[in-house]
Scaffold this motif. Structure first.
Motif, short mmCIF file in Angstrom:
data_model
loop_
_atom_site.label_atom_id
_atom_site.label_comp_id
_atom_site.label_asym_id
_atom_site.label_seq_id
_atom_site.Cartn_x
_atom_site.Cartn_y
_atom_site.Cartn_z
N ALA A 64 -6.79 -8.16 -3.04
CA ALA A 64 -7.20 -6.78 -3.31
C ALA A 64 -6.02 -5.91 -2.95
O ALA A 64 -6.03 -5.20 -1.98
CB ALA A 64 -8.42 -6.43 -2.48
N SER A 65 -4.99 -5.98 -3.75
CA SER A 65 -3.68 -5.41 -3.45
C SER A 65 -3.71 -3.92 -3.25
O SER A 65 -2.76 -3.26 -3.41
CB SER A 65 -2.75 -5.70 -4.60
OG SER A 65 -3.21 -5.04 -5.75
N CYS A 66 -4.83 -3.33 -2.98
CA CYS A 66 -4.99 -1.97 -3.45
C CYS A 66 -5.35 -0.97 -2.41
O CYS A 66 -5.27 -1.20 -1.25
CB CYS A 66 -6.13 -1.99 -4.41
SG CYS A 66 -7.45 -2.88 -3.65
N VAL A 67 -5.80 0.11 -2.86
CA VAL A 67 -6.37 1.26 -2.14
C VAL A 67 -6.30 1.21 -0.65
O VAL A 67 -5.58 0.75 0.00
CB VAL A 67 -7.83 1.44 -2.49
CG1 VAL A 67 -7.95 1.95 -3.89
CG2 VAL A 67 -8.57 0.16 -2.34
N PRO A 83 0.81 -1.22 0.00
CA PRO A 83 0.00 0.00 0.00
C PRO A 83 0.84 1.28 0.00
O PRO A 83 1.99 1.28 0.45
CB PRO A 83 -0.77 -0.11 1.32
CG PRO A 83 0.16 -0.83 2.24
CD PRO A 83 0.91 -1.80 1.35
N ILE A 84 0.23 2.35 -0.52
CA ILE A 84 0.85 3.67 -0.46
C ILE A 84 -0.18 4.65 0.11
O ILE A 84 -1.36 4.36 0.12
CB ILE A 84 1.30 4.16 -1.85
CG1 ILE A 84 0.11 4.21 -2.82
CG2 ILE A 84 2.42 3.29 -2.37
CD1 ILE A 84 0.42 4.89 -4.14
N LYS A 85 0.32 5.80 0.56
CA LYS A 85 -0.59 6.85 1.00
C LYS A 85 -1.32 7.38 -0.23
O LYS A 85 -0.71 7.54 -1.29
CB LYS A 85 0.19 8.00 1.61
CG LYS A 85 0.51 7.81 3.07
CD LYS A 85 1.15 9.04 3.66
CE LYS A 85 2.64 9.05 3.42
NZ LYS A 85 3.33 10.04 4.26
N CYS A 86 -2.59 7.67 -0.08
CA CYS A 86 -3.37 8.29 -1.13
C CYS A 86 -3.13 7.65 -2.49
O CYS A 86 -2.40 8.17 -3.33
CB CYS A 86 -3.07 9.79 -1.22
SG CYS A 86 -4.19 10.64 -2.33
N ASN A 91 -2.96 -1.75 9.79
CA ASN A 91 -2.92 -2.65 8.63
C ASN A 91 -4.33 -2.81 8.04
O ASN A 91 -4.66 -3.86 7.52
CB ASN A 91 -2.34 -4.01 9.02
CG ASN A 91 -3.24 -4.78 9.97
OD1 ASN A 91 -4.13 -4.21 10.61
ND2 ASN A 91 -3.04 -6.09 10.07
N PHE A 92 -5.14 -1.75 8.11
CA PHE A 92 -6.50 -1.81 7.58
C PHE A 92 -6.50 -1.92 6.05
O PHE A 92 -5.77 -1.18 5.41
CB PHE A 92 -7.28 -0.54 7.97
CG PHE A 92 -7.19 -0.20 9.43
CD1 PHE A 92 -7.78 -1.02 10.37
CD2 PHE A 92 -6.50 0.93 9.86
CE1 PHE A 92 -7.69 -0.72 11.73
CE2 PHE A 92 -6.41 1.23 11.21
CZ PHE A 92 -7.00 0.42 12.15
N PRO A 93 -7.35 -2.81 5.50
CA PRO A 93 -7.35 -2.97 4.04
C PRO A 93 -8.18 -1.90 3.34
O PRO A 93 -9.11 -2.20 2.59
CB PRO A 93 -7.95 -4.36 3.84
CG PRO A 93 -8.82 -4.56 5.03
CD PRO A 93 -8.22 -3.78 6.17
N THR A 94 -7.88 -0.64 3.59
CA THR A 94 -8.52 0.46 2.87
C THR A 94 -7.45 1.50 2.56
O THR A 94 -6.29 1.31 2.92
CB THR A 94 -9.68 1.06 3.67
OG1 THR A 94 -10.36 2.02 2.85
CG2 THR A 94 -9.21 1.72 4.95
N SER A 95 -7.84 2.59 1.91
CA SER A 95 -6.85 3.59 1.52
C SER A 95 -6.16 4.20 2.73
O SER A 95 -6.78 4.40 3.77
CB SER A 95 -7.53 4.73 0.77
OG SER A 95 -8.00 4.28 -0.46
N LYS A 96 -4.88 4.49 2.57
CA LYS A 96 -4.17 5.27 3.58
C LYS A 96 -4.37 6.73 3.18
O LYS A 96 -3.69 7.24 2.31
CB LYS A 96 -2.71 4.89 3.61
CG LYS A 96 -2.51 3.43 4.03
CD LYS A 96 -1.13 3.16 4.52
CE LYS A 96 -0.99 1.73 5.03
NZ LYS A 96 -1.84 1.43 6.21
N ALA A 97 -5.38 7.37 3.79
CA ALA A 97 -5.75 8.71 3.34
C ALA A 97 -6.44 9.45 4.47
O ALA A 97 -7.04 8.85 5.35
CB ALA A 97 -6.69 8.61 2.14
#
Lengths: 409, 103
Positions: B100-103, A158-161, A293-299
């Motif tokens: 879901a490698s993503c967002v 993951p990356i930020k935003c 480690n939440f599976p959502t956007s780092k934003a």
């Protein structure tokens, strides 16, 4: 006195300090927040710096301006969280006890993880724009660059935003068109994902946008190393892409403190429950934002929505009741598409971004999953909202739970 | 979602052929899916498949880097075993959802 300790005075820590100070009685609860740096950066603004749209002064303010009276502020590095004994040790040896702990230590870029990246060409023709230093160095480089291969590469997820790299290439397109240099600049978007974005409908919409702007996408490219002498990036399956200017989004990791304290995964992201936000390991520890480690956007939008859930659940924990709030993974991102236009996406753990209107069904004013001028102004307005409303934990007319109202399936 | 007979068993799969219920997975199914992907499974393949299934059960985020830290293979080795898009292929053969490698 009972003690609430917050580690990190970025977006998440600052919002939580504001919210909890309003709720917890001052005669019963002491709140302390610790951070190593005194400056608060408006990170969404970094994207605008390389193109001369924002300056350094537009994105910095002192952290203390956003923290309420009645919260102790300590500027120090943290040595370790001793979770079994409920205390945190600072690197000057001071020990801080807590009844409840909030981890809001964020994430950081680690260019050293990729061989060849942070060598003699770093900030010469290899740049990041996720740090203030990188964004300023790139702004300087673009002032005199006469064109060539401009490659944007995401090293790892993951990356930020996750939309910022897309915005970057679309801004770059507009920037070089306006300077009359676009014919001399080839823009390539190189990603380890299988498309512009992973959620299918947004990926298609954004992929088409890039195509229209003559930006080439190279998907499924997993970066192994940078060869700065030959000016190529190399993937693990030995594909090479040449660059004259490489803009990298380096590997992101959580704070090393999380690893040292045994609370994280192998990338130092703190392990926590994706709905309750409670640590998987200790019931009196909670995690918010990029640190987890939440599976959502780092934003920032995610942090903002999580803060409502965390406030409620922390009170449940304090009062020894079952959790009543559940975080759904809600993220809401403005996407700058260049030439004064923007798009907007709204999604959560289970629902991909869909077209429609936001926040008011049928009215907007913002359109979801399409380009418009209003969306662009929304993003520009957001900087004011961030400093004056969001960080201070004030109410906004957007629900922390995602809604299907106004969306088209 | 649809159903598909693999190795004589009917399982639930997504449009892209990923099992939707990891508990329906067997070694025989893995061998069949691998064949469709042009892969002949070895002990080392199975070590990775089991590793991924275990991590997926614990809801950990599955990444190529994670496999690189697994002690079974390094990242280059992972590419060697599942050429092209190793994470997607390995997840498919392991009978777990597409990461879901993503967002």
């Amino acid at each position: 006195m009972k003690k609430l300790l917050i580690l990190g005075a970025g977006t998440g820590g600052t919002i939580m300090a504001n919210k909890m100070r309003k709720i917890l009685a001052r005669e019963e609860w002491e709140i302390t927040i610790v951070d190593q740096l005194k400056t608060h950066y408006y990170q969404p603004g970094f994207l605008f710096i390389p193109f001369g749209m924002y300056t350094h002064a537009d994105v910095v303010k002192p952290k203390t301006s956003f923290l309420p009276l009645g919260v102790n502020i300590i500027f120090a590095e943290i040595e370790k969280i001793n979770a079994p004994e409920n205390h945190v040790i600072l690197n000057d040896g001071v020990s801080l006890k807590y009844d409840f702990l909030i981890i809001a230590t964020g994430t950081r870029t680690v260019p050293e993880e990729t061989p060849g990246m942070k060598g003699p060409s770093w900030h010469k023709n290899i740049f990041d724009f996720y740090t203030i230093e990188g964004a300023l160095a790139l702004a300087n480089f673009f002032k005199t660059w006469q064109g060539g291969e401009l490659v944007l590469n995401i090293a790892e997820i993951p990356i930020k935003c996750p939309v910022a790299p897309l915005e970057f290439v679309m801004f770059a397109d507009a920037f070089f068109v306006e300077r009359g240099l676009r014919k001399k600049v080839n823009i390539t978007y190189v990603t380890p994902m299988s498309g512009a974005f992973t959620k299918p409908r947004a990926s298609k919409m954004l992929g088409n946008l890039l195509e229209d702007k003559n930006i080439r996408i190279v998907p499924d490219f997993y970066l192994e190393k940078v060869d700065s002498e030959r000016k190529v990036i190399v993937s693990y399956d030995e594909r090479e892409i040449p660059y004259d200017c490489l803009v990298t989004v380096p590997v992101h990791k959580g704070d090393p403190l999380i690893g040292r304290s045994g609370l994280g995964d192998d990338m130092n992201f703190a392990k926590a429950h994706k709905h309750t936000l409670q640590s998987d390991l200790f019931p009196n520890i909670f995690v918010i934002g990029d640190a987890g480690n939440f599976p959502t956007s780092k934003a920032g939008s995610v942090v903002h929505f999580q803060a409502d859930v965390l406030t409620e659940n922390l009170l449940c924990a304090i009062e020894n009741r079952p959790f009543t709030a559940s975080f759904d993974g809600h993220a809401n991102c403005y996407i700058e598409t260049g030439f004064g236009k923007g798009a907007l996406i709204d999604f959560n753990y289970d629902t991909e971004p869909l077209p429609g209107f936001f926040p008011f069904p049928g009215i907007g004013p913002f359109g979801l999953l399409k380009e418009s001028r209003t969306n662009h102004y929304g993003k520009l307005m957001f900087r004011w909202i961030y400093w004056h409303i969001l960080l201070k934990g004030k109410e906004m007319p957007i629900d922390s739970k995602m809604t299907m109202a106004g969306k088209k399936m | 979602m649809s159903q598909k007979a693999i190795a004589g068993v009917t399982v639930d799969v997504t449009e892209e052929g990923y099992l939707t219920d990891p508990s329906q997975w067997t070694k025989e199914i893995a061998v069949e899916i691998a064949k469709e992907e042009g892969l002949e499974l070895t002990e080392q393949h199975f070590a990775i498949l089991n590793y991924l299934r275990e991590k997926q059960k614990k809801s950990e985020t599955l990444t190529i880097r994670l496999v690189g830290h697994s002690g079974i293979v390094d990242i280059k080795g992972f590419y060697g075993l599942f050429p092209g898009a190793p994470m997607k292929k390995a997840a498919k053969v392991a009978g777990i959802p597409k990461p879901a490698s993503c967002v």
